[in-house]
Design a protein around this motif. Structure first.
Motif, PDB file in Angstrom:
ATOM      1  N   GLU A   1       7.193 -10.458   6.492  1.00 14.90           N
ATOM      2  CA  GLU A   1       6.720  -9.335   5.679  1.00 14.90           C
ATOM      3  C   GLU A   1       7.724  -8.208   5.837  1.00 14.90           C
ATOM      4  O   GLU A   1       7.899  -7.652   6.924  1.00 14.90           O
ATOM      5  CB  GLU A   1       5.326  -8.884   6.142  1.00 14.90           C
ATOM      6  CG  GLU A   1       4.531  -8.214   5.029  1.00 14.90           C
ATOM      7  CD  GLU A   1       4.402  -6.702   5.176  1.00 14.90           C
ATOM      8  OE1 GLU A   1       3.846  -6.073   4.255  1.00 14.90           O
ATOM      9  OE2 GLU A   1       4.859  -6.144   6.201  1.00 14.90           O
TER      10      GLU A   1
ATOM     11  N   SER B   1       1.282  -7.500   7.728  1.00 14.18           N
ATOM     12  CA  SER B   1       1.357  -6.062   7.461  1.00 14.18           C
ATOM     13  C   SER B   1       0.759  -5.257   8.609  1.00 14.18           C
ATOM     14  O   SER B   1       1.138  -4.112   8.837  1.00 14.18           O
ATOM     15  CB  SER B   1       0.649  -5.711   6.149  1.00 14.18           C
ATOM     16  OG  SER B   1      -0.758  -5.828   6.280  1.00 14.18           O
TER      17      SER B   1
ATOM     18  N   HIS C   1       4.360 -11.209   1.176  1.00 16.78           N
ATOM     19  CA  HIS C   1       4.912 -12.004   2.276  1.00 16.78           C
ATOM     20  C   HIS C   1       5.817 -13.075   1.676  1.00 16.78           C
ATOM     21  O   HIS C   1       5.592 -13.551   0.558  1.00 16.78           O
ATOM     22  CB  HIS C   1       3.795 -12.708   3.055  1.00 16.78           C
ATOM     23  CG  HIS C   1       3.018 -11.830   3.989  1.00 16.78           C
ATOM     24  ND1 HIS C   1       2.519 -10.605   3.623  1.00 16.78           N
ATOM     25  CD2 HIS C   1       2.648 -12.024   5.286  1.00 16.78           C
ATOM     26  CE1 HIS C   1       1.869 -10.079   4.658  1.00 16.78           C
ATOM     27  NE2 HIS C   1       1.931 -10.923   5.672  1.00 16.78           N
TER      28      HIS C   1
END
Length: 346
Positions: free
Chosen positions: A265, A181, A191
Motif C-alpha cells: 500500500e 492502510s 493496494h
C-alpha cells in the motif's frame, strides 16, 4: 520477546484468553484461543506510526456471531465442498451444509467456532484441539496443533500439524483480512498485489471450482507483475463479476518460500510478503463482507480487507487433477506460512 496473556471472556464455562506477542521492534500480534483468531497485527508505516493492519472486532461476543471468519483458522477443509458430501474408500460422508447445499470452511461449527487449548512457548503460542470422529460430518479423530511465532525480523509464522486415526480430509488456513492502510482508514482498492502464479481456478455460479485451470495471461487475474486490486473490481471480466466484482479465487502458485505473494500500500509504505509450502492461495477481496458490525469503528463495507488464504485447493476431493487433501491414518499433516511485514523502498 514478550508474550502477554489476558482474559478475553467466557464461552460455555470455557475461558477465552488473548495472547499478545511483542518483538523488540515494537511489532505486536494478538491471537485469542477462540478459533485461534488473530485480532490485531500492529506494525509501523513509513513515518514509524504503529497501526493495526487486520480487520477486527472489539469483543468476544462480536466474534461469536461473526459470519466472516475474521482472522480465524478454518477447517477441517478451507473453502467449499460441493454438495456437502464426499466419498472415501467406497463410503459416502455427508457434511454440514452451511452454504446453501454446500459445505464451507469446516461447517457450522468448524475450527473457527471452538475454544482451543493454548500454551505459551518461546516467541509465541501453540494452540491444540481434538476434532472428534463425526464432527461436522468428517471421519476420524483428528488432533491438530497451530503454532504462531513472531521473530525480531517482523516475521509471523503459522505452523500447522495434525494426525488422524482414520482417513479423512484436511487443508486448513488462516482467514485474516489485511488492510495495510492501518486501522482500516482506506479500503484495499489501491493496494497492489504481486503473485507468482500462471493459473487460477475457474468457479461456477456457486463459487465451486469447475475443475478448469485458467491461464492468467491477458486477464485481470494476471498479477505476475504488480497490479492494483481495483483492476478486477472494475473489470467486466466474467469471473470477476461472478463473485461480486472482485476476487474470490484460488491461484496456483508457481513456487514456494520465494516471495511468491506480495501485497503493498503506497500511501502507508507498508508491505506484506507471504511465503508458504501450500500449492495455492485463495485471494478474497471481501466482495461479500457482511455489514452487521463495525470494524475498529469503521462501518463494514465491501473491499475493506483482503484475505490471502494459503491452502490446498477447495473441493479437491471431487477433482482428480487437483492435489489431494486426503490425510491417511497415522500420516502427519504439516504446513507452514510466513508473513513478513516491511516497508517499501523509495
Amino acid at each position: 520477546m514478550q508474550v502477554i496473556k489476558e482474559s478475553y471472556g467466557q464461552l460455555d464455562q470455557q475461558s477465552v484468553f488473548s495472547y499478545t506477542i511483542i518483538n523488540d521492534q515494537g511489532v505486536e500480534v494478538t491471537v485469542i484461543n477462540y478459533g485461534c483468531t488473530i485480532t490485531r497485527i500492529i506494525v509501523p508505516d513509513k513515518n514509524n506510526h504503529y497501526e493495526n493492519i487486520v480487520l477486527n472486532y472489539e469483543t468476544l461476543e462480536d466474534y461469536l456471531s461473526d459470519t466472516n471468519y475474521l482472522g480465524a483458522i478454518v477447517g477441517r477443509v478451507g473453502g467449499r465442498i460441493k454438495g456437502g458430501s464426499f466419498e472415501l474408500d467406497g463410503k459416502e460422508y455427508t457434511l454440514m451444509q452451511n452454504d446453501g447445499t454446500h459445505h464451507l470452511h469446516g461447517g457450522k461449527k468448524g475450527f473457527d467456532k471452538v475454544v482451543w487449548d493454548a500454551e505459551i512457548i518461546e516467541g509465541g503460542v501453540c494452540f491444540s484441539y481434538v476434532s472428534k470422529d463425526g464432527e461436522e460430518g468428517y471421519p476420524g479423530n483428528l488432533t491438530i496443533k497451530v503454532t504462531y511465532t513472531l521473530n525480531h525480523n517482523n516475521e509471523l509464522s503459522i505452523h500447522y500439524e495434525a494426525v488422524t486415526d482414520q482417513k479423512t480430509l484436511l487443508t486448513v488456513t488462516n482467514h485474516s483480512y489485511f488492510n495495510l492502510s492501518g486501522d482500516a482508514k482506506r479500503n484495499i482498492l489501491n493496494h497492489t498485489l504481486t503473485l507468482k502464479s500462471d493459473e487460477f481456478l475457474e468457479l461456477d455460479q456457486d463459487f465451486i471450482p469447475t475443475g478448469h485451470k485458467a491461464g492468467v495471461a491477458n486477464t485481470p487475474f494476471d498479477f505476475r507483475r504488480e497490479n492494483l486490486i481495483e483492476t478486477g473490481v472494475t473489470s467486466n471480466y466474467r469471473q470477476n463479476v461472478l463473485v461480486g466484482n472482485g476476487y474470490d479465487h484460488p491461484f496456483l502458485l508457481n513456487t514456494n518460500h520465494d516471495n511468491e505473494i506480495v501485497l503493498k500500500e503506497k500511501e502507508s509504505g507498508r508491505t506484506l510478503t507471504v511465503e508458504t509450502d501450500e500449492p495455492a492461495v485463495i485471494v478474497y477481496t471481501s466482495n461479500m463482507l457482511q455489514s452487521e458490525k463495525d470494524f475498529q469503528g469503521v462501518p463494514s463495507q465491501k473491499y475493506l480487507g483482503i484475505s490471502l488464504e494459503t491452502q490446498g485447493l477447495p473441493d479437491a476431493i471431487h477433482h482428480a487433477n487437483f492435489a489431494s487433501i486426503i490425510l491417511d491414518k497415522g500420516q502427519r499433516y504439516t504446513s507452514v506460512t510466513h508473513y513478513k511485514f516491511g516497508l517499501m523502498v523509495d
